[in-house]
Scaffold this motif. Structure first.
Motif, PDB file in Angstrom:
ATOM      1  N   ALA A 180       0.828  -1.204   0.000  1.00 56.74           N
ATOM      2  CA  ALA A 180       0.000   0.000   0.000  1.00 56.74           C
ATOM      3  C   ALA A 180       0.864   1.257   0.000  1.00 56.74           C
ATOM      4  O   ALA A 180       0.570   2.230  -0.710  1.00 56.74           O
ATOM      5  N   ALA A 181       1.945   1.240   0.778  1.00 54.42           N
ATOM      6  CA  ALA A 181       2.842   2.393   0.813  1.00 54.42           C
ATOM      7  C   ALA A 181       3.508   2.609  -0.537  1.00 54.42           C
ATOM      8  O   ALA A 181       3.630   3.747  -1.013  1.00 54.42           O
ATOM      9  N   ALA A 182       3.932   1.516  -1.174  1.00 58.73           N
ATOM     10  CA  ALA A 182       4.546   1.627  -2.499  1.00 58.73           C
ATOM     11  C   ALA A 182       3.533   2.132  -3.522  1.00 58.73           C
ATOM     12  O   ALA A 182       3.874   2.920  -4.419  1.00 58.73           O
ATOM     13  N   LEU A 183       2.291   1.700  -3.395  1.00 63.82           N
ATOM     14  CA  LEU A 183       1.250   2.140  -4.314  1.00 63.82           C
ATOM     15  C   LEU A 183       0.927   3.613  -4.103  1.00 63.82           C
ATOM     16  O   LEU A 183       0.677   4.352  -5.063  1.00 63.82           O
ATOM     17  N   ALA A 184       0.939   4.058  -2.850  1.00 65.99           N
ATOM     18  CA  ALA A 184       0.729   5.478  -2.574  1.00 65.99           C
ATOM     19  C   ALA A 184       1.837   6.316  -3.205  1.00 65.99           C
ATOM     20  O   ALA A 184       1.582   7.362  -3.820  1.00 65.99           O
ATOM     21  N   ASP A 185       3.084   5.845  -3.078  1.00 64.49           N
ATOM     22  CA  ASP A 185       4.210   6.548  -3.705  1.00 64.49           C
ATOM     23  C   ASP A 185       4.056   6.586  -5.221  1.00 64.49           C
ATOM     24  O   ASP A 185       4.318   7.605  -5.862  1.00 64.49           O
ATOM     25  N   GLY A 186       3.620   5.450  -5.786  1.00 65.12           N
ATOM     26  CA  GLY A 186       3.531   5.356  -7.241  1.00 65.12           C
ATOM     27  C   GLY A 186       2.401   6.152  -7.852  1.00 65.12           C
ATOM     28  O   GLY A 186       2.471   6.533  -9.019  1.00 65.12           O
ATOM     29  N   THR A 187       1.361   6.394  -7.089  1.00 66.55           N
ATOM     30  CA  THR A 187       0.204   7.121  -7.619  1.00 66.55           C
ATOM     31  C   THR A 187       0.118   8.559  -7.117  1.00 66.55           C
ATOM     32  O   THR A 187      -0.695   9.342  -7.610  1.00 66.55           O
ATOM     33  N   GLY A 188       0.932   8.887  -6.119  1.00 71.90           N
ATOM     34  CA  GLY A 188       0.869  10.229  -5.552  1.00 71.90           C
ATOM     35  C   GLY A 188      -0.325  10.449  -4.647  1.00 71.90           C
ATOM     36  O   GLY A 188      -0.639  11.588  -4.284  1.00 71.90           O
ATOM     37  N   ARG A 189      -0.974   9.371  -4.243  1.00 75.29           N
ATOM     38  CA  ARG A 189      -2.135   9.491  -3.367  1.00 75.29           C
ATOM     39  C   ARG A 189      -1.690   9.370  -1.907  1.00 75.29           C
ATOM     40  O   ARG A 189      -0.736   8.667  -1.600  1.00 75.29           O
ATOM     41  N   PRO A 190      -2.378  10.055  -1.025  1.00 76.26           N
ATOM     42  CA  PRO A 190      -1.998   9.962   0.400  1.00 76.26           C
ATOM     43  C   PRO A 190      -2.262   8.575   0.954  1.00 76.26           C
ATOM     44  O   PRO A 190      -3.132   7.847   0.476  1.00 76.26           O
ATOM     45  N   LEU A 191      -1.480   8.229   1.986  1.00 76.72           N
ATOM     46  CA  LEU A 191      -1.589   6.924   2.634  1.00 76.72           C
ATOM     47  C   LEU A 191      -2.262   7.092   3.986  1.00 76.72           C
ATOM     48  O   LEU A 191      -1.783   7.846   4.844  1.00 76.72           O
ATOM     49  N   ALA A 192      -3.377   6.415   4.188  1.00 77.06           N
ATOM     50  CA  ALA A 192      -4.083   6.490   5.463  1.00 77.06           C
ATOM     51  C   ALA A 192      -3.385   5.622   6.503  1.00 77.06           C
ATOM     52  O   ALA A 192      -2.834   4.568   6.181  1.00 77.06           O
ATOM     53  N   THR A 193      -3.427   6.055   7.749  1.00 77.24           N
ATOM     54  CA  THR A 193      -2.886   5.263   8.848  1.00 77.24           C
ATOM     55  C   THR A 193      -4.037   4.502   9.490  1.00 77.24           C
ATOM     56  O   THR A 193      -4.706   4.997  10.404  1.00 77.24           O
ATOM     57  N   ALA A 194      -4.275   3.318   8.993  1.00 75.35           N
ATOM     58  CA  ALA A 194      -5.337   2.492   9.562  1.00 75.35           C
ATOM     59  C   ALA A 194      -4.861   1.879  10.871  1.00 75.35           C
ATOM     60  O   ALA A 194      -3.658   1.765  11.125  1.00 75.35           O
ATOM     61  N   THR A 195      -5.803   1.489  11.702  1.00 82.80           N
ATOM     62  CA  THR A 195      -5.470   0.798  12.947  1.00 82.80           C
ATOM     63  C   THR A 195      -6.169  -0.553  12.967  1.00 82.80           C
ATOM     64  O   THR A 195      -7.245  -0.728  12.397  1.00 82.80           O
ATOM     65  N   TYR A 196      -5.526  -1.502  13.625  1.00 86.14           N
ATOM     66  CA  TYR A 196      -6.029  -2.871  13.655  1.00 86.14           C
ATOM     67  C   TYR A 196      -6.009  -3.351  15.109  1.00 86.14           C
ATOM     68  O   TYR A 196      -4.946  -3.516  15.701  1.00 86.14           O
ATOM     69  N   ASP A 197      -7.186  -3.526  15.676  1.00 87.53           N
ATOM     70  CA  ASP A 197      -7.292  -3.920  17.076  1.00 87.53           C
ATOM     71  C   ASP A 197      -8.081  -5.220  17.208  1.00 87.53           C
ATOM     72  O   ASP A 197      -8.675  -5.710  16.254  1.00 87.53           O
ATOM     73  N   ARG A 198      -8.055  -5.740  18.418  1.00 91.12           N
ATOM     74  CA  ARG A 198      -8.795  -6.965  18.704  1.00 91.12           C
ATOM     75  C   ARG A 198      -9.410  -6.857  20.098  1.00 91.12           C
ATOM     76  O   ARG A 198      -8.748  -6.454  21.050  1.00 91.12           O
ATOM     77  N   PHE A 199     -10.690  -7.202  20.194  1.00 88.54           N
ATOM     78  CA  PHE A 199     -11.368  -7.200  21.481  1.00 88.54           C
ATOM     79  C   PHE A 199     -10.997  -8.462  22.265  1.00 88.54           C
ATOM     80  O   PHE A 199     -10.520  -9.451  21.689  1.00 88.54           O
ATOM     81  N   PRO A 200     -11.222  -8.444  23.588  1.00 91.08           N
ATOM     82  CA  PRO A 200     -10.880  -9.616  24.405  1.00 91.08           C
ATOM     83  C   PRO A 200     -11.547 -10.907  23.944  1.00 91.08           C
ATOM     84  O   PRO A 200     -10.999 -12.004  24.157  1.00 91.08           O
ATOM     85  N   ASP A 201     -12.727 -10.801  23.310  1.00 86.57           N
ATOM     86  CA  ASP A 201     -13.411 -12.016  22.854  1.00 86.57           C
ATOM     87  C   ASP A 201     -12.911 -12.496  21.500  1.00 86.57           C
ATOM     88  O   ASP A 201     -13.439 -13.452  20.933  1.00 86.57           O
ATOM     89  N   GLY A 202     -11.889 -11.818  20.958  1.00 90.15           N
ATOM     90  CA  GLY A 202     -11.309 -12.246  19.697  1.00 90.15           C
ATOM     91  C   GLY A 202     -11.793 -11.494  18.478  1.00 90.15           C
ATOM     92  O   GLY A 202     -11.206 -11.623  17.394  1.00 90.15           O
ATOM     93  N   GLU A 203     -12.851 -10.706  18.600  1.00 88.72           N
ATOM     94  CA  GLU A 203     -13.349  -9.968  17.448  1.00 88.72           C
ATOM     95  C   GLU A 203     -12.355  -8.883  17.041  1.00 88.72           C
ATOM     96  O   GLU A 203     -11.706  -8.264  17.878  1.00 88.72           O
ATOM     97  N   ARG A 204     -12.262  -8.655  15.741  1.00 96.71           N
ATOM     98  CA  ARG A 204     -11.334  -7.665  15.203  1.00 96.71           C
ATOM     99  C   ARG A 204     -12.030  -6.322  15.046  1.00 96.71           C
ATOM    100  O   ARG A 204     -13.264  -6.237  14.937  1.00 96.71           O
ATOM    101  N   LEU A 205     -11.233  -5.247  14.986  1.00 92.02           N
ATOM    102  CA  LEU A 205     -11.750  -3.919  14.701  1.00 92.02           C
ATOM    103  C   LEU A 205     -10.707  -3.148  13.900  1.00 92.02           C
ATOM    104  O   LEU A 205      -9.664  -2.765  14.434  1.00 92.02           O
TER     105      LEU A 205
END
Length: 293
Positions: free
Chosen positions: A12-37
């Motif tokens: 994704a970072a290489a693609l952002a560089d190649g297209t000149g588009r900004p790169l979002a800083t996504a976050t990846y978390d997990r709840f205690p029961d295992g569900e992702r967010l």
């Protein structure tokens, strides 16, 4: 805005560089029961490109969440780039009562995007399962560059006759060499399967075994055993999608593979070349996306 899945951050970072588009800083978390967010920040602009390889069930869930998240963050138009599409080998039901899994995941993804871009899907027909426009990108040519220019009388071998096209693509990009494919023959007396190149002699030649994906490495390592027995020179394993599950790397090296060359559709230690330039051309050439639904 380029929005990366957790397994596709370098691409994704290489693609952002190649297209000149900004790169979002996504976050990846997990709840205690295992569900992702998976979440993204608010951003200006009406377009988002989610780049997420789907090499696990968790990655599929994360992709669906990112698609929904960018809509919540203000995107009116969404493109989903799936560098490696998991479940693409399940393009039909094998037994009564079994699902067409590729169709199931494609339909799910279609609900949250306006367009999909796939890179060398294992079964090209899976593109038909999506309910939105799909573009399929052939990125095999990028595998030629990291091979180096010193291969001796190179031979590019496909795993079977049906995959000869990918070997020809890499050979053409490399600029010289022959192509061939492996054939499987069953010994009538012993019942054992013999794997061998169909026509070409391999003795003294550097051989590049080319495939779209290396998963467990079992089939390719059997093929490499034959090449070593026939006194091939260096043997290179090249693939677009280096899944390399479990002990695949060990199998290949033990069989005699000199090195493994893969792309960053699945980010592994052997991902020495990026498909970002090919994807950038596709995104730039696509023009305007459909209006927001």
């Amino acid at each position: 805005m380029i929005v990366p899945g957790s397994s596709s951050q370098l691409l994704a970072a290489a693609l952002a560089d190649g297209t000149g588009r900004p790169l979002a800083t996504a976050t990846y978390d997990r709840f205690p029961d295992g569900e992702r967010l998976a979440a993204v920040p608010d951003f200006d602009g009406g377009e988002a490109t989610v780049v997420a390889t789907t090499d696990s069930d968790e990655a599929w869930v994360e992709l669906l969440q990112l698609q929904d998240a960018v809509r919540e963050a203000g995107a009116g138009r969404v493109t989903t780039v799936i560098p490696y599409m998991g479940y693409a080998r399940q393009d039909e039901s094998f037994l009564d009562g079994q699902p067409v899994s590729a169709r199931a995941v494609a339909r799910a993804v279609s609900t949250g995007t306006d367009r999909v871009v796939l890179v060398n899907p294992h079964e090209p027909t899976v593109a038909d399962f999506y309910d939105v426009p799909v573009e399929t990108v052939d990125a095999a040519s990028v595998l030629a560059d990291p091979l180096g220019g010193d291969l001796t009388d190179p031979l590019f071998l496909a795993p079977d006759e049906g995959a000869i096209g990918i070997a020809e693509t890499v050979r053409d990009a490399y600029g010289r060499g022959g192509t061939d494919h492996f054939e499987k023959r069953r010994d009538r007396e012993t019942g054992e399967i013999e794997v061998s190149p169909s026509d070409a002699s391999v003795a003294g030649r550097d051989v590049v075994v080319v495939d779209d994906i290396v998963a467990t490495g079992s089939t390719m390592s059997e093929s490499v055993d034959v090449l070593v027995e026939r006194e091939a020179g260096r043997v290179v394993a090249a693939c677009v999608h280096p899944m390399l599950a479990e002990n695949a790397v060990t199998k290949l090296r033990a069989a005699g593979v000199d090195r493994i060359v893969g792309t960053d559709t699945i980010e592994r230690g052997c991902s020495v070349v990026s498909v970002a330039p090919v994807l950038a051309e596709t995104l730039d050439a696509a023009g305007a996306l459909p209006e927001e639904r």
